[in-house]
Scaffold this motif. Structure first.
Motif, short mmCIF file in Angstrom:
data_model
loop_
_atom_site.label_atom_id
_atom_site.label_comp_id
_atom_site.label_asym_id
_atom_site.label_seq_id
_atom_site.Cartn_x
_atom_site.Cartn_y
_atom_site.Cartn_z
N LEU A 9 0.71 -1.22 0.12
CA LEU A 9 -0.05 -0.05 -0.10
C LEU A 9 0.74 1.18 0.08
CD1 LEU A 9 -2.74 -0.86 2.59
CD2 LEU A 9 -2.96 -1.01 0.13
N GLU A 10 1.87 1.16 0.80
CA GLU A 10 2.75 2.26 0.82
C GLU A 10 3.48 2.67 -0.46
OE1 GLU A 10 6.65 2.28 3.07
OE2 GLU A 10 5.35 3.28 4.64
N THR A 11 4.07 1.59 -1.29
CA THR A 11 4.52 1.69 -2.47
C THR A 11 3.37 2.38 -3.39
OG1 THR A 11 6.15 -0.01 -2.18
CG2 THR A 11 5.67 0.67 -4.34
N ALA A 12 2.37 1.70 -3.44
CA ALA A 12 1.24 2.10 -4.43
C ALA A 12 1.20 3.82 -4.08
CB ALA A 12 0.12 1.62 -4.08
N LEU A 13 1.08 4.18 -3.20
CA LEU A 13 0.94 5.92 -2.74
C LEU A 13 2.37 6.71 -3.21
CD1 LEU A 13 -0.63 5.91 0.78
CD2 LEU A 13 -1.76 6.37 -1.21
N PHE A 14 3.41 6.12 -2.87
CA PHE A 14 4.37 6.75 -3.40
C PHE A 14 4.73 6.64 -4.99
CE2 PHE A 14 6.93 5.09 0.67
CZ PHE A 14 6.42 6.20 1.26
N ASP A 15 4.36 5.59 -5.82
CA ASP A 15 4.15 5.70 -7.04
C ASP A 15 2.82 6.53 -7.48
OD1 ASP A 15 6.21 3.89 -7.02
OD2 ASP A 15 5.04 2.20 -7.46
N GLN A 16 1.88 6.59 -6.96
CA GLN A 16 0.65 7.47 -7.59
C GLN A 16 1.15 8.96 -7.40
OE1 GLN A 16 -1.68 6.18 -9.02
NE2 GLN A 16 -2.97 8.09 -9.29
N TYR A 17 1.83 9.23 -6.22
CA TYR A 17 2.15 10.77 -6.19
C TYR A 17 3.71 10.95 -5.69
CZ TYR A 17 -2.91 10.10 -4.85
OH TYR A 17 -4.08 9.44 -5.00
N PRO A 18 4.59 10.95 -6.92
CA PRO A 18 5.81 10.89 -6.70
C PRO A 18 6.26 12.24 -6.42
CG PRO A 18 5.16 10.82 -9.08
CD PRO A 18 4.05 10.54 -8.20
N ALA A 19 5.61 13.28 -6.94
CA ALA A 19 5.97 14.87 -6.53
C ALA A 19 5.87 14.96 -5.11
CB ALA A 19 5.20 15.75 -7.43
N LEU A 20 4.76 14.35 -4.62
CA LEU A 20 4.38 14.58 -3.11
C LEU A 20 5.44 14.07 -2.30
CD1 LEU A 20 2.40 15.97 -1.02
CD2 LEU A 20 0.99 13.81 -1.39
N PHE A 21 5.94 12.85 -2.67
CA PHE A 21 6.79 12.08 -1.84
C PHE A 21 8.10 11.94 -2.30
CE2 PHE A 21 2.50 10.15 -0.99
CZ PHE A 21 2.49 10.34 0.39
N ARG A 22 8.68 13.11 -3.13
CA ARG A 22 9.95 13.22 -3.50
C ARG A 22 11.04 13.36 -2.37
NH1 ARG A 22 7.40 17.99 -4.25
NH2 ARG A 22 8.64 19.72 -3.55
N ASP A 23 12.12 12.81 -2.62
CA ASP A 23 13.40 13.01 -1.69
C ASP A 23 13.04 12.53 -0.35
OD1 ASP A 23 14.78 14.33 -3.71
OD2 ASP A 23 13.90 16.23 -3.25
N ARG A 24 12.39 11.43 -0.33
CA ARG A 24 11.90 10.74 0.92
C ARG A 24 13.07 10.58 1.80
NH1 ARG A 24 9.09 7.83 -2.80
NH2 ARG A 24 10.30 5.96 -2.14
N GLU A 25 14.05 10.30 1.15
CA GLU A 25 15.42 9.85 2.36
C GLU A 25 15.70 11.10 2.90
OE1 GLU A 25 16.73 11.10 -1.67
OE2 GLU A 25 15.07 9.81 -1.13
N LYS A 26 15.64 12.23 2.53
CA LYS A 26 15.98 13.54 3.26
C LYS A 26 15.07 13.99 4.35
CE LYS A 26 18.51 15.09 -0.97
NZ LYS A 26 18.57 16.06 -2.08
N SER A 27 13.91 13.18 4.62
CA SER A 27 13.13 13.73 5.59
C SER A 27 12.55 12.46 6.36
CB SER A 27 11.86 14.47 4.89
OG SER A 27 10.93 13.40 4.17
N LEU A 28 11.73 12.70 7.21
CA LEU A 28 11.24 11.60 8.13
C LEU A 28 10.24 10.60 7.51
CD1 LEU A 28 10.25 13.43 11.29
CD2 LEU A 28 12.03 12.08 11.13
#
Length: 210
Positions: A5-24
Motif C-alpha cells: 500500500l505504501e509503495t502504491a501511494l509513493f508511485d501514484q504521487y511521486p512529486a508529493l513524496f519526492r526526496d523521501r530519504e531526506k526527511s522523516l
C-alpha cells in the motif's frame, strides 16, 4: 502501513513524496492500513492544489493521523491546512486496521479502532453527542459521525471559527451535502475533504466503496 500500500501511494504521487530519504518519510508511513483510503484521497487533493507540496512525515499519534507538509504557498496555504486538519479529524472516526467506523480507545496507548479490532483491555473514549443545529434523519451512522466530529471541533474552538455557521446536512442522490455559511479558505478545505471522503465510503459502516 504495509509495503504494498505504501509503495502504491509513493508511485501514484511521486512529486508529493519526492526526496523521501531526506526527511522523516524515510521511515515510511507509520500508521495502519485502515487509513489507506483516507491518505490516498488527501494526497490526491493536495497534488491537485500544487505539485510543489512535499510530504515531510505521515504517522499516527494518539489515535489520529498526522500529515506534515512543506512548500505550501500563501495562495493555497489555508485551504491545504483545512484539508490536512479534516483528514486528522476524520481519522478519529476510522479504524486504522480495516477502515470501518471506529472510535478512539484509551488505556495503555491510544488508538482508533472498530469493535472487532479494538484492544480488549481498553476503554472507548466517550464524547457527548453534539446538538447539531439541523435534522439528521436519513444520514448514515458513519457520515453522521464525521459531521459530529467536525461540529464538535468547531464548537470546542469557537475562537478560531467565530463566524462559521452550520446550516444543513442532507443526502441528495446518494451523496452527502453539508451547507456552511461565513467560512473561509481553511473551512472550505475542511468541507471539501469531508464531502470527498463521504463520497468514497458506505454511509453506515464506513467501508470504502472500492
Amino acid at each position: 502501513m504495509n509495503n504494498e500500500l505504501e509503495t502504491a501511494l509513493f508511485d501514484q504521487y511521486p512529486a508529493l513524496f519526492r526526496d523521501r530519504e531526506k526527511s522523516l518519510m524515510r521511515w515510511g508511513m507509520t500508521c495502519g492500513d485502515g487509513w489507506y483510503t483516507l491518505i490516498d484521497l488527501l494526497c490526491a487533493l493536495l497534488v491537485k492544489q500544487s505539485t510543489d507540496i512535499q510530504a515531510k512525515q505521515v504517522k499516527e499519534k494518539f489515535g489520529e493521523l498526522r500529515f506534515y507538509l512543506q512548500h505550501t504557498n500563501k495562495d493555497n496555504q489555508e485551504f491545504v491546512f483545512g484539508l490536512t486538519s479534516m483528514a486528522s479529524l476524520l481519522s478519529i472516526t476510522i479504524c486504522d486496521q480495516c477502515s470501518l467506523k471506529g472510535n478512539r480507545h484509551n488505556d495503555l496507548y491510544v488508538c482508533t479502532r472498530c469493535e472487532k479490532h479494538r484492544p480488549r483491555n481498553q476503554q472507548k473514549q466517550q464524547w457527548p453527542a453534539p446538538d447539531l443545529p439541523f435534522p439528521t434523519h436519513g444520514i448514515g451512522i458513519m457520515w453522521l459521525s464525521m459531521i459530529d466530529m467536525f461540529y464538535s471541533h468547531v464548537d470546542a474552538n469557537q475562537h478560531l471559527y467565530i463566524y462559521l455557521a452550520f446550516i444543513e446536512a442532507k443526502k441528495v442522490n446518494g451523496k452527502l451535502e453539508l451547507v456552511l455559511e461565513k467560512g473561509n479558505q481553511q473551512t472550505d478545505g475542511m468541507l471539501a475533504m469531508l464531502l470527498a471522503y463521504a463520497s468514497l465510503v458506505d454511509e453506515e459502516t464506513g467501508k470504502p466503496n472500492s
